[in-house]
Design an enzyme around this catalytic site. Structure first.
Site, PDB file in Angstrom:
ATOM      1  N   LEU A  51       6.421 -19.012 -21.646  1.00 13.31           N
ATOM      2  CA  LEU A  51       7.673 -18.329 -20.756  1.00 13.31           C
ATOM      3  C   LEU A  51       8.562 -18.620 -19.883  1.00 13.31           C
ATOM      4  O   LEU A  51       8.251 -19.239 -19.075  1.00 13.31           O
ATOM      5  CB  LEU A  51       6.358 -16.631 -20.155  1.00 13.31           C
ATOM      6  CG  LEU A  51       7.236 -15.856 -19.478  1.00 13.31           C
ATOM      7  CD1 LEU A  51       6.078 -14.429 -19.604  1.00 13.31           C
ATOM      8  CD2 LEU A  51       7.336 -16.099 -18.116  1.00 13.31           C
ATOM      9  N   HIS A  79       4.597  -7.770   1.297  1.00 13.82           N
ATOM     10  CA  HIS A  79       5.281  -8.807   0.245  1.00 13.82           C
ATOM     11  C   HIS A  79       4.297 -10.264   0.222  1.00 13.82           C
ATOM     12  O   HIS A  79       3.961 -10.590  -0.693  1.00 13.82           O
ATOM     13  CB  HIS A  79       6.705  -9.700   1.392  1.00 13.82           C
ATOM     14  CG  HIS A  79       7.859  -9.138   1.719  1.00 13.82           C
ATOM     15  ND1 HIS A  79       8.150  -7.931   0.544  1.00 13.82           N
ATOM     16  CD2 HIS A  79       8.363  -8.726   2.883  1.00 13.82           C
ATOM     17  CE1 HIS A  79       8.931  -7.606   1.586  1.00 13.82           C
ATOM     18  NE2 HIS A  79       9.016  -7.797   3.054  1.00 13.82           N
ATOM     19  N   ASP A  94       9.440  -2.990  -5.920  1.00 14.32           N
ATOM     20  CA  ASP A  94       9.600  -2.312  -5.102  1.00 14.32           C
ATOM     21  C   ASP A  94       8.616  -1.511  -4.358  1.00 14.32           C
ATOM     22  O   ASP A  94       7.368  -1.272  -5.180  1.00 14.32           O
ATOM     23  CB  ASP A  94      10.604  -1.098  -4.557  1.00 14.32           C
ATOM     24  CG  ASP A  94      11.168  -0.554  -3.912  1.00 14.32           C
ATOM     25  OD1 ASP A  94      11.296  -0.914  -2.626  1.00 14.32           O
ATOM     26  OD2 ASP A  94      11.623   0.172  -3.559  1.00 14.32           O
TER      27      ASP A  94
HETATM   28  C1  IPE Z   1      15.253  -3.587  -4.515  1.00 17.71           C
HETATM   29  O1  IPE Z   1      13.966  -3.217  -3.460  1.00 17.71           O
HETATM   30  C2  IPE Z   1      15.732  -5.014  -4.202  1.00 17.71           C
HETATM   31  C3  IPE Z   1      14.475  -5.804  -5.165  1.00 17.71           C
HETATM   32  C4  IPE Z   1      13.035  -5.193  -5.215  1.00 17.71           C
HETATM   33  C5  IPE Z   1      14.584  -7.146  -4.152  1.00 17.71           C
HETATM   34  P1  IPE Z   1      15.022  -2.453  -2.356  1.00 17.71           P
HETATM   35  O2  IPE Z   1      13.843  -1.039  -1.650  1.00 17.71           O
HETATM   36  O3  IPE Z   1      15.706  -3.407  -1.439  1.00 17.71           O
HETATM   37  O4  IPE Z   1      16.051  -1.269  -2.792  1.00 17.71           O
HETATM   38  P2  IPE Z   1      16.239   0.383  -2.054  1.00 17.71           P
HETATM   39  O5  IPE Z   1      17.201  -0.059  -1.024  1.00 17.71           O
HETATM   40  O6  IPE Z   1      15.654   0.949  -1.832  1.00 17.71           O
HETATM   41  O7  IPE Z   1      18.057   0.554  -2.778  1.00 17.71           O
HETATM   42  C1  IPE Z   2      10.235  -5.086  -2.286  1.00 18.30           C
HETATM   43  O1  IPE Z   2       9.684  -3.946  -1.350  1.00 18.30           O
HETATM   44  C2  IPE Z   2      10.420  -6.687  -1.893  1.00 18.30           C
HETATM   45  C3  IPE Z   2      11.855  -6.629  -1.006  1.00 18.30           C
HETATM   46  C4  IPE Z   2      12.397  -5.882  -1.137  1.00 18.30           C
HETATM   47  C5  IPE Z   2      12.203  -7.445  -0.658  1.00 18.30           C
HETATM   48  P1  IPE Z   2      10.042  -2.831   0.096  1.00 18.30           P
HETATM   49  O2  IPE Z   2      10.247  -4.089   1.210  1.00 18.30           O
HETATM   50  O3  IPE Z   2      11.666  -3.143  -0.536  1.00 18.30           O
HETATM   51  O4  IPE Z   2       9.255  -1.854   0.155  1.00 18.30           O
HETATM   52  P2  IPE Z   2       9.965  -0.681   0.305  1.00 18.30           P
HETATM   53  O5  IPE Z   2      10.752   0.059  -0.283  1.00 18.30           O
HETATM   54  O6  IPE Z   2      10.086  -1.277   2.378  1.00 18.30           O
HETATM   55  O7  IPE Z   2       8.531   0.559   0.838  1.00 18.30           O
HETATM   56 MG    MG Z   3      12.246  -1.255  -1.145  1.00 20.30          MG
END
Ligand code: IPE
Ligand code: IPE
Ligand code: MG
Length: 259
Positions: A149, A55, A38
């Site tokens: 792995l 990303h 995240d």
């Molecule tokens: C969880 O992250 C999903 C992934 C890392 C793919 P999110 O950014 O979607 O989660 P929330 O919305 O903060 O809970």
């Molecule tokens: C995690 O990073 C990647 C996915 C959920 C695909 P985020 O896109 O959720 O990044 P934040 O949480 O907005 O910083």
């Molecule tokens: Mg996120």
């Protein structure tokens, strides 16, 4: 099996990594590490960049984590790459991610083969663009013989969705008369999850400081050790994985019992 000592020392070559390496017990490395990657969006925002740039930077962190996991002898690495709730995001971000998977799988195939990584995808296939799903299925086939792995990618994955799909599978067997309802136990459910055949995670890492599970591996993390770091996913490095594993080794896993 961890890699040999000289390869490990070469990989973890910085002074601070070497210090940590000295604390690592090779006979107690988690067999399965799962990661909620995240913070890509926040990483980009901090730099005034579009979320897509976060990303892309996140892919680099995945590559580094995979190599580090192999050096440490971790057998399974599962990453949350797209949740069943992430469809709520703007279409252009969703499209960027779906395209990025295709691009990265094609570009990284040689490196996956060289490292001996087997790729598996878990999640609900419906709704995933066919180009993206095909790229994953192709990679699964191409890497099926690899054994250093298993890299499990959770794509259009939701823990509740997975349990719902498992229940559907179980009920289907009962209806067909191939399963006796009285014989249903926890193992039956486990065998109907997307993760059938994969051991439960020993360690669950979440980056970016959020203290929540966000519908990830709900059934499987019943007794996983949790490790949350404020580091944003694109900044996650071999050093952080090593830190998480060493912290894990200091935990007292009880599974409800006593010591
Ligand atoms: C969880 O992250 C999903 C992934 C890392 C793919 P999110 O950014 O979607 O989660 P929330 O919305 O903060 O809970
Ligand atoms: C995690 O990073 C990647 C996915 C959920 C695909 P985020 O896109 O959720 O990044 P934040 O949480 O907005 O910083
Ligand atoms: Mg996120």
């Amino acid at each position: 099996m961890p890699s040999d000592r000289s390869s490990r020392e070469k990989f973890f070559s910085s002074k601070r990594d070497r210090e940590l390496l000295g604390q690592l017990r090779l006979d107690d490395v988690p067999r399965h590490v799962a990661i909620i990657m995240d913070g890509n969006g926040r990483w980009a925002a901090k730099r005034g960049l579009p979320r897509a740039a976060g990303h892309r930077a996140g892919v680099k962190a995945v590559r580094e984590t995979l190599s580090a996991a192999i050096e440490l002898g971790i057998d399974y690495l599962t990453v949350y790459s797209f949740s069943s709730e992430n469809w709520r995001r703007p279409a252009d971000e969703v499209n960027t991610l779906m395209g990025l998977f295709v691009e990265v799988l094609a570009r990284e195939l040689d490196s996956l083969q060289r490292l001996g990584i087997r790729v598996r995808v878990i999640g609900r296939e419906d709704d995933v663009p066919s180009e993206t799903m095909n790229a994953f299925r192709r990679t699964e086939m191409q890497t099926a013989g690899n054994g250093s792995l298993t890299f499990v990618v959770a794509l259009n994955y939701g823990g509740r969705l997975e349990i719902t799909d498992a229940v559907r599978g179980v009920v289907g067997e009962v209806m067909r008369g191939t399963l006796d309802p009285d014989a249903i136990d926890e193992t039956t459910l486990t065998e109907h999850l997307y993760t059938a055949g994969i051991p439960d995670p020993d360690l669950l890492i979440r980056t970016s400081g959020e203290m929540r599970v966000s519908n990830f591996l709900l059934w499987q993390i019943a007794y996983s050790e949790l490790w949350v770091t404020a580091i944003l996913w694109p900044d996650f490095s071999r050093h952080d994985l090593l830190r998480a594993v060493i912290d894990y080794q200091r935990r007292d896993r009880r599974f409800g019992g006593t010591r």
